[in-house]
Structures are given as C-alpha cells and as structure tokens.
Design an enzyme around this catalytic site. Structure first.
Site, short mmCIF file in Angstrom:
data_model
loop_
_atom_site.label_atom_id
_atom_site.label_comp_id
_atom_site.label_asym_id
_atom_site.label_seq_id
_atom_site.Cartn_x
_atom_site.Cartn_y
_atom_site.Cartn_z
N CYS A 1 0.84 -1.21 0.00
CA CYS A 1 0.00 0.00 0.00
C CYS A 1 0.87 1.26 0.00
CB CYS A 1 -0.94 0.01 1.21
SG CYS A 1 -2.14 -1.33 1.21
N SER A 2 1.93 1.24 0.79
CA SER A 2 2.83 2.40 0.83
C SER A 2 3.43 2.67 -0.54
CB SER A 2 3.94 2.18 1.85
OG SER A 2 3.42 2.16 3.16
#
Length: 156
Positions: A46-47
């Site tokens: 996600c990052s």
C-alpha cells in the site's frame, strides 16, 4: 470482484478524510474521480502504491481528476501516515460502519476485515467507467489508471 460494475452509477458515500473533513462523492460530479481502495495504511504494498499515486498526482489533476484513496483505517492513523508521506490527495476513512463503502463497491474482505485492492474510475456524471481488482499481495499499475483516465477524457 463482484459489486459495482462498469456502467453502473457509483454508490454515493460521505467519508472523513485524514483531516476530519467530509468528502461526499456526489459533490464531485462534473469531473472524473479515481477511487482507489487499499487494505491498510503503513503496509508495504500500500505504501508503494500510494507513493506512486503521489508522484504522478499532477498527471491525474492535469486531466481534471480527483484522486481518493479509501481504507478501513481510522482518521487518526490516516493523518499520521499522510503527514509522514505528504500525500497530496484525500485518504478517506471507511472505519465505521466498518468497511461499509468498500462493501458497497464489492471490495470488502470479510475474512480480513479490510478492503481489497479495487480501483474505480468514475466519470463526471457519476458512472463507473472502468474498474480493476488486484490480488492483495500485488501492487497496481498507476500507468493503467492514467490510460483509463485519458480514454475517458477523450471519449466522454
């Protein structure tokens, strides 16, 4: 992915962003919206995905689009993450009722209690024009989002 399909009216919602401000999807009519569901803040994939969206944000806004990223994280977690990463778009909290918006779009994972990786390109009239689901362990291709957005703006 079952739920919201291409051609359907995008389910409306109001969610708080990382600053506690409400964002209502229907109030964004008149311009395209890229709606990106992701499992959890601070996680590795996600990052990376949101960093890529951040790096290419001006390309999206240059095409008139609003980028919204949605997870089941609390507003407080999203604020901490956004402050650390300087995301230029809204991180929306689908915290309570837990995952209700992700569920309306067909991307809520009941087993994990998080959103799946689902992306929806919504046109200026509020219709879903393009959607893609990606396995939770795989990052999405933001270039694909831009191709879909360019196609949408060229063929409204």
């Amino acid at each position: 992915m079952t739920g919201t399909t291409e051609g359907a009216t995008a389910p409306d919602f109001t969610l708080s962003d990382q600053y506690g401000q409400d964002t209502t999807l229907s109030e964004l009519r008149g311009r395209p919206v890229l709606l990106v569901f992701y499992p959890l803040a601070f996680s590795g994939v996600c990052s990376g995905e949101l960093a890529d969206l951040s790096a290419r944000h001006t390309e999206f806004t240059g095409l008139g689009a609003t980028v919204l990223a949605v997870s089941v994280d609390s507003v407080f977690a999203l604020r901490t993450w956004s402050d650390r990463e300087s995301f230029p778009f809204a991180l929306l909290s689908d915290f309570w009722p837990h995952g209700a918006v992700a569920d309306a779009y067909g991307v809520f994972d009941d087993r994990r209690g998080t959103a799946r990786r689902g992306t929806f390109l919504i046109d200026a009239r509020g219709r879903v024009r393009w959607t893609v689901a990606t396995p939770v362990s795989e990052p999405r291709d933001t270039g694909e989002y831009l191709r879909g957005l360019r196609s949408l703006t060229e063929n409204p």
